[in-house]
Design a protein around this motif. Structure first.
Motif, short mmCIF file in Angstrom:
data_model
loop_
_atom_site.label_atom_id
_atom_site.label_comp_id
_atom_site.label_asym_id
_atom_site.label_seq_id
_atom_site.Cartn_x
_atom_site.Cartn_y
_atom_site.Cartn_z
N VAL A 1 19.02 3.77 106.63
CA VAL A 1 18.15 2.63 106.34
C VAL A 1 17.06 3.03 105.34
O VAL A 1 16.79 2.34 104.37
CB VAL A 1 17.50 2.08 107.64
CG1 VAL A 1 16.39 1.08 107.33
CG2 VAL A 1 18.56 1.43 108.52
N ARG A 2 16.46 4.19 105.59
CA ARG A 2 15.37 4.64 104.71
C ARG A 2 15.88 4.92 103.29
O ARG A 2 15.23 4.59 102.30
CB ARG A 2 14.70 5.92 105.26
CG ARG A 2 13.72 5.66 106.38
CD ARG A 2 12.59 4.74 105.99
NE ARG A 2 11.57 5.36 105.14
CZ ARG A 2 10.64 4.69 104.48
NH1 ARG A 2 10.61 3.37 104.54
NH2 ARG A 2 9.75 5.31 103.73
N ILE A 3 17.06 5.54 103.19
CA ILE A 3 17.63 5.84 101.87
C ILE A 3 17.90 4.54 101.11
O ILE A 3 17.58 4.40 99.94
CB ILE A 3 18.91 6.70 102.01
CG1 ILE A 3 18.50 8.13 102.40
CG2 ILE A 3 19.71 6.71 100.70
CD1 ILE A 3 19.65 9.05 102.74
N GLU A 4 18.40 3.56 101.83
CA GLU A 4 18.65 2.25 101.24
C GLU A 4 17.34 1.64 100.73
O GLU A 4 17.27 1.11 99.62
CB GLU A 4 19.29 1.35 102.32
CG GLU A 4 19.98 0.11 101.79
CD GLU A 4 21.21 0.40 100.94
OE1 GLU A 4 21.75 1.53 101.02
OE2 GLU A 4 21.61 -0.49 100.17
N GLU A 5 16.29 1.74 101.56
CA GLU A 5 14.99 1.19 101.17
C GLU A 5 14.46 1.88 99.91
O GLU A 5 13.89 1.24 99.02
CB GLU A 5 13.97 1.36 102.31
CG GLU A 5 14.15 0.34 103.43
CD GLU A 5 13.24 0.63 104.63
OE1 GLU A 5 13.42 -0.02 105.65
OE2 GLU A 5 12.37 1.53 104.53
N MET A 6 14.64 3.19 99.85
CA MET A 6 14.13 3.95 98.70
C MET A 6 14.92 3.63 97.42
O MET A 6 14.35 3.58 96.34
CB MET A 6 14.17 5.46 98.98
CG MET A 6 13.20 5.92 100.06
SD MET A 6 11.49 5.47 99.71
CE MET A 6 11.20 4.20 100.91
#
Lengths: 298, 298
Positions: free
Chosen positions: B113-118
Protein backbone atom coordinates in the motif's frame (compact mmCIF):
# COMPACT_ATOMS: atom_id res chain seq x y z
CA UNK A 1 36.52 34.74 -30.23
CA UNK A 2 35.01 31.31 -29.52
CA UNK A 3 33.25 29.29 -32.20
CA UNK A 4 31.62 25.89 -31.81
CA UNK A 5 30.12 24.09 -34.81
CA UNK A 6 28.05 20.97 -34.16
CA UNK A 7 30.19 20.12 -31.16
CA UNK A 8 29.38 16.90 -29.29
CA UNK A 9 31.05 15.06 -26.45
CA UNK A 10 30.09 11.48 -25.73
CA UNK A 11 30.99 9.43 -22.68
CA UNK A 12 30.56 5.74 -23.52
CA UNK A 13 27.03 5.82 -24.90
CA UNK A 14 25.87 8.97 -23.13
CA UNK A 15 26.07 12.31 -24.90
CA UNK A 16 27.34 14.90 -22.43
CA UNK A 17 27.04 17.64 -25.04
CA UNK A 18 24.93 17.03 -28.11
CA UNK A 19 25.41 19.03 -31.33
CA UNK A 20 25.95 22.51 -29.92
CA UNK A 21 26.75 25.38 -32.28
CA UNK A 22 27.63 28.65 -30.68
CA UNK A 23 29.66 31.81 -31.12
CA UNK A 24 30.87 33.94 -28.25
CA UNK A 25 32.28 37.39 -29.00
CA UNK A 26 35.01 39.28 -27.27
CA UNK A 27 33.74 41.24 -24.26
CA UNK A 28 30.70 39.10 -23.52
CA UNK A 29 29.55 37.80 -20.17
CA UNK A 30 28.08 34.56 -21.42
CA UNK A 31 25.83 32.69 -18.96
CA UNK A 32 25.03 28.98 -18.91
CA UNK A 33 21.98 27.74 -17.04
CA UNK A 34 20.18 24.41 -16.83
CA UNK A 35 19.73 21.49 -14.42
CA UNK A 36 22.56 19.21 -13.25
CA UNK A 37 23.60 16.81 -15.99
CA UNK A 38 22.51 19.19 -18.76
CA UNK A 39 26.06 19.53 -20.11
CA UNK A 40 27.17 22.89 -18.71
CA UNK A 41 30.37 21.60 -17.09
CA UNK A 42 31.31 19.50 -20.13
CA UNK A 43 30.84 22.52 -22.40
CA UNK A 44 32.99 24.72 -20.16
CA UNK A 45 35.72 22.06 -19.95
CA UNK A 46 35.80 21.69 -23.73
CA UNK A 47 36.21 25.44 -24.22
CA UNK A 48 38.90 25.40 -21.52
CA UNK A 49 40.73 22.71 -23.51
CA UNK A 50 40.52 20.12 -20.71
CA UNK A 51 38.20 17.84 -22.68
CA UNK A 52 38.22 17.28 -26.43
CA UNK A 53 34.99 17.14 -28.42
CA UNK A 54 34.17 13.75 -29.93
CA UNK A 55 32.54 15.45 -32.92
CA UNK A 56 32.32 18.89 -34.46
CA UNK A 57 34.66 21.83 -34.89
CA UNK A 58 35.83 24.16 -32.19
CA UNK A 59 37.96 27.29 -32.38
CA UNK A 60 39.05 29.29 -29.35
CA UNK A 61 40.96 32.49 -30.12
CA UNK A 62 41.31 31.19 -33.65
CA UNK A 63 43.10 28.02 -32.57
CA UNK A 64 41.91 24.45 -32.96
CA UNK A 65 44.66 23.11 -30.70
CA UNK A 66 43.97 24.25 -27.13
CA UNK A 67 47.61 23.76 -26.09
CA UNK A 68 48.65 26.79 -28.15
CA UNK A 69 46.30 29.23 -26.36
CA UNK A 70 46.34 27.88 -22.81
CA UNK A 71 48.05 30.94 -21.41
CA UNK A 72 45.09 33.11 -22.50
CA UNK A 73 42.50 31.01 -20.68
CA UNK A 74 41.52 31.04 -17.00
CA UNK A 75 39.33 28.30 -15.52
CA UNK A 76 37.71 28.10 -12.10
CA UNK A 77 36.24 24.63 -11.56
CA UNK A 78 33.11 23.98 -9.52
CA UNK A 79 34.97 22.21 -6.71
CA UNK A 80 37.60 24.22 -4.85
CA UNK A 81 40.84 22.87 -6.22
CA UNK A 82 43.44 24.86 -4.29
CA UNK A 83 45.57 23.71 -1.39
CA UNK A 84 43.81 23.96 1.98
CA UNK A 85 47.05 23.58 3.93
CA UNK A 86 48.66 26.51 2.13
CA UNK A 87 47.91 30.14 2.90
CA UNK A 88 46.02 32.42 0.56
CA UNK A 89 49.28 34.01 -0.60
CA UNK A 90 51.10 30.68 -1.02
CA UNK A 91 48.31 29.37 -3.23
CA UNK A 92 48.51 32.45 -5.42
CA UNK A 93 52.31 32.34 -5.66
CA UNK A 94 52.22 28.66 -6.54
CA UNK A 95 49.79 29.31 -9.39
CA UNK A 96 51.93 32.17 -10.67
CA UNK A 97 55.06 30.04 -10.75
CA UNK A 98 53.19 27.26 -12.53
CA UNK A 99 52.53 29.76 -15.31
CA UNK A 100 56.27 30.48 -15.39
CA UNK A 101 56.08 34.01 -14.08
CA UNK A 102 59.13 35.57 -12.42
CA UNK A 103 59.27 36.33 -8.70
CA UNK A 104 58.80 40.10 -8.97
CA UNK A 105 56.04 39.77 -11.53
CA UNK A 106 54.26 37.27 -9.28
CA UNK A 107 54.48 39.51 -6.22
CA UNK A 108 53.21 42.54 -8.06
CA UNK A 109 50.33 40.70 -9.71
CA UNK A 110 49.43 38.86 -6.48
CA UNK A 111 49.13 42.13 -4.56
CA UNK A 112 46.95 43.60 -7.29
CA UNK A 113 44.65 40.60 -7.37
CA UNK A 114 44.41 40.14 -3.60
CA UNK A 115 43.52 43.82 -3.35
CA UNK A 116 40.94 43.49 -6.11
CA UNK A 117 39.34 40.44 -4.45
CA UNK A 118 39.53 42.07 -0.98
CA UNK A 119 41.63 39.13 0.26
CA UNK A 120 44.70 41.18 1.15
CA UNK A 121 43.90 41.26 4.91
CA UNK A 122 43.61 37.44 4.84
CA UNK A 123 46.74 36.63 2.84
CA UNK A 124 48.37 34.73 5.72
CA UNK A 125 45.27 32.63 6.42
CA UNK A 126 45.18 28.94 5.50
CA UNK A 127 42.80 28.36 2.60
CA UNK A 128 41.01 25.70 4.69
CA UNK A 129 40.08 28.36 7.22
CA UNK A 130 38.34 30.66 4.74
CA UNK A 131 34.55 30.92 4.57
CA UNK A 132 32.83 29.54 1.46
CA UNK A 133 32.50 32.99 -0.10
CA UNK A 134 36.17 33.80 0.50
CA UNK A 135 37.28 30.45 -0.89
CA UNK A 136 35.47 31.29 -4.11
CA UNK A 137 37.21 34.67 -4.21
CA UNK A 138 40.55 32.91 -3.78
CA UNK A 139 39.72 30.54 -6.64
CA UNK A 140 38.86 33.59 -8.73
CA UNK A 141 42.13 35.29 -7.74
CA UNK A 142 44.15 32.19 -8.61
CA UNK A 143 42.51 31.99 -12.02
CA UNK A 144 43.49 35.58 -12.76
CA UNK A 145 47.22 35.37 -11.99
CA UNK A 146 48.19 35.01 -15.65
CA UNK A 147 45.80 37.72 -16.95
CA UNK A 148 43.56 35.48 -19.06
CA UNK A 149 41.64 36.88 -22.03
CA UNK A 150 38.88 34.35 -21.56
CA UNK A 151 37.75 33.48 -18.05
CA UNK A 152 35.62 30.37 -17.51
CA UNK A 153 33.81 29.82 -14.20
CA UNK A 154 31.71 26.76 -13.32
CA UNK A 155 28.96 27.67 -10.82
CA UNK A 156 31.24 29.91 -8.77
CA UNK A 157 28.47 31.21 -6.50
CA UNK A 158 26.52 28.05 -5.67
CA UNK A 159 26.13 27.85 -1.90
CA UNK A 160 27.72 31.24 -1.33
CA UNK A 161 25.94 33.75 0.93
CA UNK A 162 23.87 36.47 -0.79
CA UNK A 163 26.30 39.27 0.00
CA UNK A 164 29.46 37.42 -1.18
CA UNK A 165 27.55 36.32 -4.26
CA UNK A 166 26.93 39.95 -5.19
CA UNK A 167 30.52 40.99 -4.43
CA UNK A 168 31.70 38.17 -6.65
CA UNK A 169 29.57 39.39 -9.54
CA UNK A 170 30.76 42.93 -9.09
CA UNK A 171 34.30 41.60 -9.57
CA UNK A 172 33.27 39.73 -12.72
CA UNK A 173 31.66 42.91 -14.01
CA UNK A 174 34.84 44.95 -13.44
CA UNK A 175 37.02 42.28 -15.07
CA UNK A 176 34.67 42.32 -18.01
CA UNK A 177 34.85 46.13 -18.28
CA UNK A 178 38.65 45.77 -18.39
CA UNK A 179 38.27 43.54 -21.45
CA UNK A 180 38.05 39.99 -20.13
CA UNK A 181 35.52 37.75 -21.85
CA UNK A 182 33.61 35.73 -19.26
CA UNK A 183 31.77 32.43 -19.52
CA UNK A 184 29.95 31.47 -16.35
CA UNK A 185 27.37 28.90 -15.28
CA UNK A 186 24.89 29.62 -12.49
CA UNK A 187 21.75 28.21 -10.87
CA UNK A 188 20.58 31.73 -9.93
CA UNK A 189 18.32 33.50 -12.41
CA UNK A 190 19.07 36.94 -10.98
CA UNK A 191 22.72 36.33 -11.93
CA UNK A 192 21.72 35.21 -15.43
CA UNK A 193 20.06 38.65 -15.79
CA UNK A 194 23.52 40.23 -15.55
CA UNK A 195 24.88 38.33 -18.58
CA UNK A 196 25.07 39.69 -22.12
CA UNK A 197 23.64 36.40 -23.36
CA UNK A 198 22.30 33.29 -21.67
CA UNK A 199 22.23 29.73 -22.99
CA UNK A 200 19.72 27.34 -21.50
CA UNK A 201 21.12 23.80 -21.57
CA UNK A 202 19.09 20.64 -21.31
CA UNK A 203 20.12 17.02 -21.91
CA UNK A 204 23.33 18.10 -23.64
CA UNK A 205 21.49 20.40 -26.05
CA UNK A 206 21.18 24.14 -26.11
CA UNK A 207 17.43 24.70 -25.80
CA UNK A 208 17.69 28.47 -26.25
CA UNK A 209 20.36 31.16 -26.38
CA UNK A 210 19.79 34.90 -26.37
CA UNK A 211 20.17 38.11 -24.42
CA UNK A 212 18.07 38.24 -21.21
CA UNK A 213 16.05 41.09 -22.79
CA UNK A 214 15.25 39.04 -25.92
CA UNK A 215 14.49 35.91 -23.91
CA UNK A 216 11.94 37.90 -21.93
CA UNK A 217 10.52 39.63 -25.03
CA UNK A 218 10.12 36.32 -26.87
CA UNK A 219 8.21 34.79 -24.00
CA UNK A 220 4.90 33.84 -25.62
CA UNK A 221 2.55 34.29 -22.64
CA UNK A 222 1.46 36.98 -20.19
CA UNK A 223 2.26 36.93 -16.49
CA UNK A 224 -0.14 38.00 -13.75
CA UNK A 225 1.42 38.53 -10.35
CA UNK A 226 -0.91 37.51 -7.55
CA UNK A 227 -0.60 38.06 -3.82
CA UNK A 228 -3.34 36.29 -1.92
CA UNK A 229 -3.91 34.70 1.43
CA UNK A 230 -4.84 31.05 1.44
CA UNK A 231 -3.32 27.67 0.75
CA UNK A 232 -3.47 25.74 -2.47
CA UNK A 233 -4.64 28.61 -4.62
CA UNK A 234 -3.77 26.60 -7.73
CA UNK A 235 -6.86 24.42 -7.54
CA UNK A 236 -9.20 27.40 -8.04
CA UNK A 237 -7.38 28.37 -11.21
CA UNK A 238 -7.83 25.13 -13.15
CA UNK A 239 -9.62 27.03 -15.93
CA UNK A 240 -8.92 27.07 -19.68
CA UNK A 241 -7.58 30.62 -19.81
CA UNK A 242 -4.95 29.91 -17.12
CA UNK A 243 -2.03 27.84 -18.37
CA UNK A 244 -0.15 27.54 -15.14
CA UNK A 245 0.06 28.93 -11.65
CA UNK A 246 3.60 28.93 -10.22
CA UNK A 247 4.86 29.99 -6.82
CA UNK A 248 7.34 32.85 -6.96
CA UNK A 249 8.59 33.66 -3.49
CA UNK A 250 5.59 34.77 -1.44
CA UNK A 251 3.57 35.51 -4.60
CA UNK A 252 2.14 33.52 -7.47
CA UNK A 253 2.71 33.95 -11.16
CA UNK A 254 -0.46 33.11 -13.04
CA UNK A 255 0.47 32.36 -16.65
CA UNK A 256 -2.20 33.31 -19.18
CA UNK A 257 -2.39 33.58 -22.96
CA UNK A 258 -4.37 36.77 -22.94
CA UNK A 259 -4.17 39.72 -20.53
CA UNK A 260 -7.96 39.85 -20.47
CA UNK A 261 -7.91 36.73 -18.27
CA UNK A 262 -7.04 39.03 -15.36
CA UNK A 263 -10.70 39.89 -14.75
CA UNK A 264 -11.70 36.24 -14.90
CA UNK A 265 -9.01 35.24 -12.39
CA UNK A 266 -10.11 38.03 -10.10
CA UNK A 267 -13.77 36.98 -10.21
CA UNK A 268 -12.98 33.33 -9.56
CA UNK A 269 -10.77 34.03 -6.56
CA UNK A 270 -13.27 36.48 -5.10
CA UNK A 271 -16.09 34.00 -5.60
CA UNK A 272 -14.02 31.42 -3.71
CA UNK A 273 -13.80 33.89 -0.83
CA UNK A 274 -10.04 34.45 -1.10
CA UNK A 275 -8.49 37.73 -0.04
CA UNK A 276 -6.66 39.18 -3.04
CA UNK A 277 -3.91 41.54 -1.84
CA UNK A 278 -2.66 42.40 -5.31
CA UNK A 279 -3.23 41.20 -8.85
CA UNK A 280 -1.53 42.85 -11.82
CA UNK A 281 0.19 42.05 -15.06
CA UNK A 282 3.98 42.20 -14.88
CA UNK A 283 6.75 41.70 -17.45
CA UNK A 284 8.02 38.08 -17.41
CA UNK A 285 11.20 37.36 -15.44
CA UNK A 286 13.96 35.02 -16.66
CA UNK A 287 12.68 32.48 -14.15
CA UNK A 288 9.28 32.55 -15.94
CA UNK A 289 11.09 31.99 -19.24
CA UNK A 290 12.96 28.99 -17.89
CA UNK A 291 9.95 27.47 -16.18
CA UNK A 292 8.24 27.59 -19.57
CA UNK A 293 11.29 26.17 -21.37
CA UNK A 294 11.56 23.41 -18.77
CA UNK A 295 7.89 22.53 -19.32
CA UNK A 296 8.48 22.28 -23.06
CA UNK A 297 11.59 20.12 -23.01
CA UNK A 298 11.06 17.80 -20.05
CA UNK B 1 4.05 20.79 21.03
CA UNK B 2 7.52 20.99 19.52
CA UNK B 3 9.04 18.36 17.24
CA UNK B 4 12.54 19.78 17.70
CA UNK B 5 13.99 21.65 20.67
CA UNK B 6 17.62 22.71 20.77
CA UNK B 7 19.28 24.41 23.73
CA UNK B 8 22.73 25.98 23.33
CA UNK B 9 23.75 23.26 20.90
CA UNK B 10 27.45 23.44 20.01
CA UNK B 11 29.70 21.25 17.91
CA UNK B 12 33.43 21.70 17.60
CA UNK B 13 35.88 19.91 15.33
CA UNK B 14 39.28 20.39 16.95
CA UNK B 15 39.70 24.14 17.36
CA UNK B 16 36.94 24.91 14.83
CA UNK B 17 33.42 25.65 16.04
CA UNK B 18 31.06 24.42 13.31
CA UNK B 19 27.86 25.08 15.27
CA UNK B 20 27.92 27.68 18.02
CA UNK B 21 25.33 27.87 20.80
CA UNK B 22 22.25 27.27 18.67
CA UNK B 23 18.87 27.47 20.40
CA UNK B 24 15.69 26.90 18.43
CA UNK B 25 12.28 25.23 18.49
CA UNK B 26 10.27 23.76 15.64
CA UNK B 27 6.51 23.33 16.03
CA UNK B 28 5.12 19.92 15.14
CA UNK B 29 3.51 19.97 11.69
CA UNK B 30 5.32 23.08 10.50
CA UNK B 31 7.86 23.68 7.72
CA UNK B 32 11.14 25.08 9.00
CA UNK B 33 13.46 26.51 6.37
CA UNK B 34 17.08 26.26 7.45
CA UNK B 35 19.16 28.67 5.40
CA UNK B 36 22.77 29.67 5.21
CA UNK B 37 25.79 29.50 2.94
CA UNK B 38 27.90 26.35 2.46
CA UNK B 39 30.12 25.62 5.43
CA UNK B 40 28.00 27.64 7.86
CA UNK B 41 26.89 24.67 9.96
CA UNK B 42 23.60 23.53 8.37
CA UNK B 43 24.58 19.94 7.66
CA UNK B 44 26.40 19.59 11.00
CA UNK B 45 23.22 20.68 12.80
CA UNK B 46 21.05 18.28 10.81
CA UNK B 47 23.47 15.41 11.42
CA UNK B 48 23.24 16.06 15.16
CA UNK B 49 19.44 16.13 14.96
CA UNK B 50 19.40 12.80 13.11
CA UNK B 51 21.53 11.20 15.81
CA UNK B 52 24.52 10.78 13.50
CA UNK B 53 26.86 13.16 15.31
CA UNK B 54 27.19 13.94 19.02
CA UNK B 55 27.04 17.53 20.22
CA UNK B 56 30.13 18.90 21.98
CA UNK B 57 27.88 20.76 24.42
CA UNK B 58 24.27 21.81 24.82
CA UNK B 59 21.35 19.53 24.30
CA UNK B 60 18.47 18.82 22.00
CA UNK B 61 15.47 16.62 21.45
CA UNK B 62 13.69 15.33 18.36
CA UNK B 63 10.12 14.03 18.81
CA UNK B 64 10.80 14.04 22.54
CA UNK B 65 13.93 11.86 22.27
CA UNK B 66 17.27 13.15 23.50
CA UNK B 67 19.67 13.51 20.55
CA UNK B 68 22.68 12.35 22.61
CA UNK B 69 21.09 9.45 24.53
CA UNK B 70 18.30 8.16 22.29
CA UNK B 71 19.93 8.46 18.89
CA UNK B 72 18.93 4.91 17.91
CA UNK B 73 15.25 5.66 18.60
CA UNK B 74 15.50 8.89 16.60
CA UNK B 75 16.98 7.13 13.58
CA UNK B 76 13.90 4.89 13.38
CA UNK B 77 11.41 7.73 13.62
CA UNK B 78 12.76 10.22 11.12
CA UNK B 79 13.00 10.54 7.37
CA UNK B 80 16.13 11.96 5.74
CA UNK B 81 16.94 12.92 2.18
CA UNK B 82 20.10 14.61 0.93
CA UNK B 83 21.00 16.29 -2.34
CA UNK B 84 22.91 13.17 -3.32
CA UNK B 85 19.84 10.98 -3.77
CA UNK B 86 20.71 7.48 -2.56
CA UNK B 87 18.96 5.61 -5.33
CA UNK B 88 20.17 2.54 -7.23
CA UNK B 89 20.55 3.41 -10.90
CA UNK B 90 20.56 -0.22 -12.00
CA UNK B 91 17.28 -1.01 -10.26
CA UNK B 92 13.83 0.01 -11.50
CA UNK B 93 11.65 2.61 -9.81
CA UNK B 94 9.55 0.01 -7.99
CA UNK B 95 12.61 -2.07 -7.05
CA UNK B 96 14.12 0.95 -5.33
CA UNK B 97 10.92 1.46 -3.34
CA UNK B 98 10.81 -2.26 -2.46
CA UNK B 99 14.43 -2.10 -1.34
CA UNK B 100 13.75 0.82 1.01
CA UNK B 101 10.54 -0.86 2.18
CA UNK B 102 12.68 -3.83 3.22
CA UNK B 103 15.10 -1.57 5.07
CA UNK B 104 12.23 -0.11 7.06
CA UNK B 105 10.79 -3.63 7.63
CA UNK B 106 7.57 -2.76 5.81
CA UNK B 107 6.21 -6.13 4.81
CA UNK B 108 3.09 -7.64 3.27
CA UNK B 109 0.07 -5.59 2.40
CA UNK B 110 1.15 -2.50 4.37
CA UNK B 111 4.36 -2.35 2.33
CA UNK B 112 2.44 -2.74 -0.93
CA UNK B 113 0.00 0.00 0.00
CA UNK B 114 2.77 2.43 0.94
CA UNK B 115 4.75 1.71 -2.24
CA UNK B 116 1.61 2.35 -4.28
CA UNK B 117 1.05 5.63 -2.43
CA UNK B 118 4.63 6.74 -3.07
CA UNK B 119 4.38 5.90 -6.79
CA UNK B 120 1.36 8.18 -6.98
CA UNK B 121 2.99 10.91 -4.91
CA UNK B 122 6.04 10.97 -7.18
CA UNK B 123 3.87 10.74 -10.30
CA UNK B 124 5.80 7.62 -11.32
CA UNK B 125 2.97 5.08 -11.51
CA UNK B 126 3.33 4.82 -15.30
CA UNK B 127 7.10 4.49 -15.11
CA UNK B 128 7.43 2.03 -12.23
CA UNK B 129 9.32 -0.55 -14.30
CA UNK B 130 11.82 1.90 -15.77
CA UNK B 131 15.46 1.88 -14.69
CA UNK B 132 16.26 4.79 -12.40
CA UNK B 133 19.28 5.56 -14.58
CA UNK B 134 16.83 6.73 -17.28
CA UNK B 135 15.04 9.27 -15.08
CA UNK B 136 15.91 12.97 -15.20
CA UNK B 137 16.90 14.85 -12.03
CA UNK B 138 13.42 16.05 -11.10
CA UNK B 139 11.90 12.54 -11.25
CA UNK B 140 14.81 11.05 -9.28
CA UNK B 141 14.32 13.69 -6.66
CA UNK B 142 10.64 12.86 -6.20
CA UNK B 143 11.42 9.13 -6.09
CA UNK B 144 14.14 9.73 -3.46
CA UNK B 145 11.59 11.64 -1.42
CA UNK B 146 9.14 8.75 -1.76
CA UNK B 147 11.81 6.32 -0.54
CA UNK B 148 12.61 8.49 2.48
CA UNK B 149 8.99 8.73 3.68
CA UNK B 150 7.82 5.15 3.03
CA UNK B 151 7.73 4.49 6.79
CA UNK B 152 5.59 7.61 7.43
CA UNK B 153 8.10 9.51 9.55
CA UNK B 154 6.69 12.18 11.88
CA UNK B 155 9.58 14.46 10.93
CA UNK B 156 11.43 14.78 7.65
CA UNK B 157 14.90 16.30 7.20
CA UNK B 158 15.66 17.50 3.68
CA UNK B 159 19.23 18.64 3.06
CA UNK B 160 19.30 20.72 -0.14
CA UNK B 161 16.75 18.58 -1.93
CA UNK B 162 16.35 21.00 -4.86
CA UNK B 163 19.97 21.76 -5.76
CA UNK B 164 20.69 21.22 -9.46
CA UNK B 165 17.07 20.57 -10.40
CA UNK B 166 15.20 22.49 -13.09
CA UNK B 167 12.83 25.29 -11.97
CA UNK B 168 9.69 23.40 -12.94
CA UNK B 169 10.63 20.30 -10.92
CA UNK B 170 11.65 22.47 -7.99
CA UNK B 171 8.09 23.79 -7.78
CA UNK B 172 6.49 20.37 -8.13
CA UNK B 173 8.72 19.16 -5.30
CA UNK B 174 7.63 21.97 -3.00
CA UNK B 175 3.96 21.25 -3.71
CA UNK B 176 4.56 17.76 -2.30
CA UNK B 177 6.29 19.22 0.77
CA UNK B 178 3.28 21.48 1.48
CA UNK B 179 0.96 18.49 1.19
CA UNK B 180 3.07 16.49 3.65
CA UNK B 181 3.01 19.37 6.12
CA UNK B 182 -0.77 19.69 5.76
CA UNK B 183 -1.01 16.00 6.68
CA UNK B 184 0.94 16.69 9.86
CA UNK B 185 4.57 15.88 8.98
CA UNK B 186 7.13 18.27 10.43
CA UNK B 187 9.65 19.28 7.76
CA UNK B 188 13.08 20.81 8.22
CA UNK B 189 14.54 21.78 4.86
CA UNK B 190 17.72 23.52 3.71
CA UNK B 191 17.99 25.37 0.41
CA UNK B 192 20.15 27.92 -1.42
CA UNK B 193 17.12 29.41 -3.10
CA UNK B 194 15.63 32.15 -0.95
CA UNK B 195 12.41 32.30 -2.97
CA UNK B 196 11.68 28.71 -1.98
CA UNK B 197 11.86 29.61 1.69
CA UNK B 198 9.15 32.29 1.46
CA UNK B 199 6.39 29.80 2.17
CA UNK B 200 8.03 28.17 5.18
CA UNK B 201 6.28 28.72 8.51
CA UNK B 202 9.56 29.66 10.13
CA UNK B 203 13.04 30.37 8.86
CA UNK B 204 16.35 29.93 10.62
CA UNK B 205 19.41 31.60 9.16
CA UNK B 206 22.78 30.21 10.20
CA UNK B 207 25.96 32.09 9.36
CA UNK B 208 29.46 31.04 10.41
CA UNK B 209 27.99 28.62 12.94
CA UNK B 210 25.68 31.17 14.59
CA UNK B 211 21.91 31.21 14.23
CA UNK B 212 21.48 34.90 13.40
CA UNK B 213 17.70 34.80 12.95
CA UNK B 214 14.87 32.38 13.59
CA UNK B 215 11.37 33.60 12.94
CA UNK B 216 8.49 33.75 10.50
CA UNK B 217 9.23 35.28 7.07
CA UNK B 218 6.76 38.11 7.76
CA UNK B 219 8.44 39.00 11.05
CA UNK B 220 11.94 38.86 9.55
CA UNK B 221 10.91 41.31 6.84
CA UNK B 222 9.85 43.83 9.47
CA UNK B 223 13.31 43.77 11.06
CA UNK B 224 14.84 45.66 8.12
CA UNK B 225 15.04 49.34 9.08
CA UNK B 226 13.99 52.16 6.76
CA UNK B 227 12.37 51.76 3.36
CA UNK B 228 13.44 49.42 0.59
CA UNK B 229 13.09 50.75 -2.94
CA UNK B 230 13.73 49.33 -6.37
CA UNK B 231 15.09 51.25 -9.35
CA UNK B 232 14.42 49.30 -12.55
CA UNK B 233 17.29 49.39 -15.06
CA UNK B 234 18.71 47.45 -18.00
CA UNK B 235 22.22 47.80 -16.61
CA UNK B 236 22.03 47.15 -12.85
CA UNK B 237 25.80 46.70 -12.48
CA UNK B 238 26.60 49.92 -14.32
CA UNK B 239 24.08 51.94 -12.31
CA UNK B 240 25.38 50.34 -9.11
CA UNK B 241 28.90 51.58 -9.85
CA UNK B 242 27.56 55.06 -10.65
CA UNK B 243 25.48 55.37 -7.48
CA UNK B 244 28.19 53.90 -5.26
CA UNK B 245 30.36 56.80 -6.34
CA UNK B 246 27.61 59.38 -5.72
CA UNK B 247 26.55 61.27 -2.60
CA UNK B 248 23.16 59.56 -2.40
CA UNK B 249 22.54 58.87 1.32
CA UNK B 250 21.60 55.17 1.20
CA UNK B 251 22.05 52.58 3.96
CA UNK B 252 22.71 49.83 1.44
CA UNK B 253 22.66 49.27 -2.30
CA UNK B 254 22.86 46.08 -4.37
CA UNK B 255 21.70 44.43 -7.59
CA UNK B 256 18.57 42.32 -7.70
CA UNK B 257 17.57 40.85 -11.05
CA UNK B 258 16.67 43.66 -13.46
CA UNK B 259 16.94 46.39 -10.89
CA UNK B 260 18.85 47.96 -8.05
CA UNK B 261 17.67 47.70 -4.47
CA UNK B 262 18.36 50.64 -2.19
CA UNK B 263 17.75 50.64 1.52
CA UNK B 264 17.04 54.23 2.59
CA UNK B 265 16.08 56.04 5.75
CA UNK B 266 12.45 56.88 4.97
CA UNK B 267 12.89 60.64 5.47
CA UNK B 268 15.77 60.71 2.97
CA UNK B 269 13.77 59.30 0.05
CA UNK B 270 13.36 62.86 -1.27
CA UNK B 271 17.05 62.82 -2.20
CA UNK B 272 16.26 60.54 -5.12
CA UNK B 273 15.26 62.90 -7.87
CA UNK B 274 16.95 61.51 -10.98
CA UNK B 275 15.38 58.07 -11.00
CA UNK B 276 12.00 56.52 -11.18
CA UNK B 277 11.65 54.13 -8.26
CA UNK B 278 9.06 52.04 -6.42
CA UNK B 279 8.80 51.16 -2.76
CA UNK B 280 8.86 47.39 -2.31
CA UNK B 281 8.27 44.83 0.41
CA UNK B 282 11.56 43.09 1.19
CA UNK B 283 11.94 39.53 -0.06
CA UNK B 284 13.82 37.02 2.09
CA UNK B 285 16.87 37.61 -0.11
CA UNK B 286 16.83 41.27 1.01
CA UNK B 287 16.47 40.18 4.63
CA UNK B 288 19.56 38.00 4.40
CA UNK B 289 21.63 40.59 2.58
CA UNK B 290 20.81 42.85 5.54
CA UNK B 291 21.48 40.18 8.20
CA UNK B 292 24.79 39.05 6.70
CA UNK B 293 26.05 42.64 6.46
CA UNK B 294 24.99 43.43 10.04
CA UNK B 295 26.70 40.26 11.22
CA UNK B 296 29.93 41.11 9.40
CA UNK B 297 30.09 44.54 11.05
CA UNK B 298 29.91 43.01 14.52
Amino acid sequence: MIKLEHVSKSYDRVLGVNDVSLEISEGEIFGLVGPDGAGKTTLIRMIAGILSPTAGEMRVLGATNPETIKQYLGYVPQKFSLYGELTVQENIFLLGSLYGQGKEEIEERANQILDFTKLLPFKERLADHLSGGMKQKLALAAGLMHRPKIFLLDEPTTGVDPVSRREFWQMLYRLNKEGTTIIVSTPYMDEAELCSRVAFMHNGKMADCNSPQSLRQNYPYRVLELSAKGLNIKRYLAIPSVMECNKFGDKYHVIVKDGAALEEVKLILEAAGLMIEALKEIPPTLEDVFVALASEVF
Amino acid sequence: MYAVELMNLTRKFGGFTAVNDVTLKIKAGSIYGFLGPNGSGKSTTIRMLCGLLEPTSGRGSVLGFDIAKDSEMIKQKIGYMSQKFSLYDDLTVIENLQFYGGMYSLSGSLGKVRIEEMLNLAGLKDRQDELVANLSGGWKQRLALGCSILHKPAILFLDEPTGGVDPKSRRMFWDIIYDLALQGTTVMVTTHFMDEAEHCDEIGFIFEGNLIASSSPAYLKQTIPGTLIRIPTDDPMGLLETLEGSTLPYLDIYCSGTGLHLLMETEKLAHITDFHYEKITPALEDVFVYLVKSHRKE
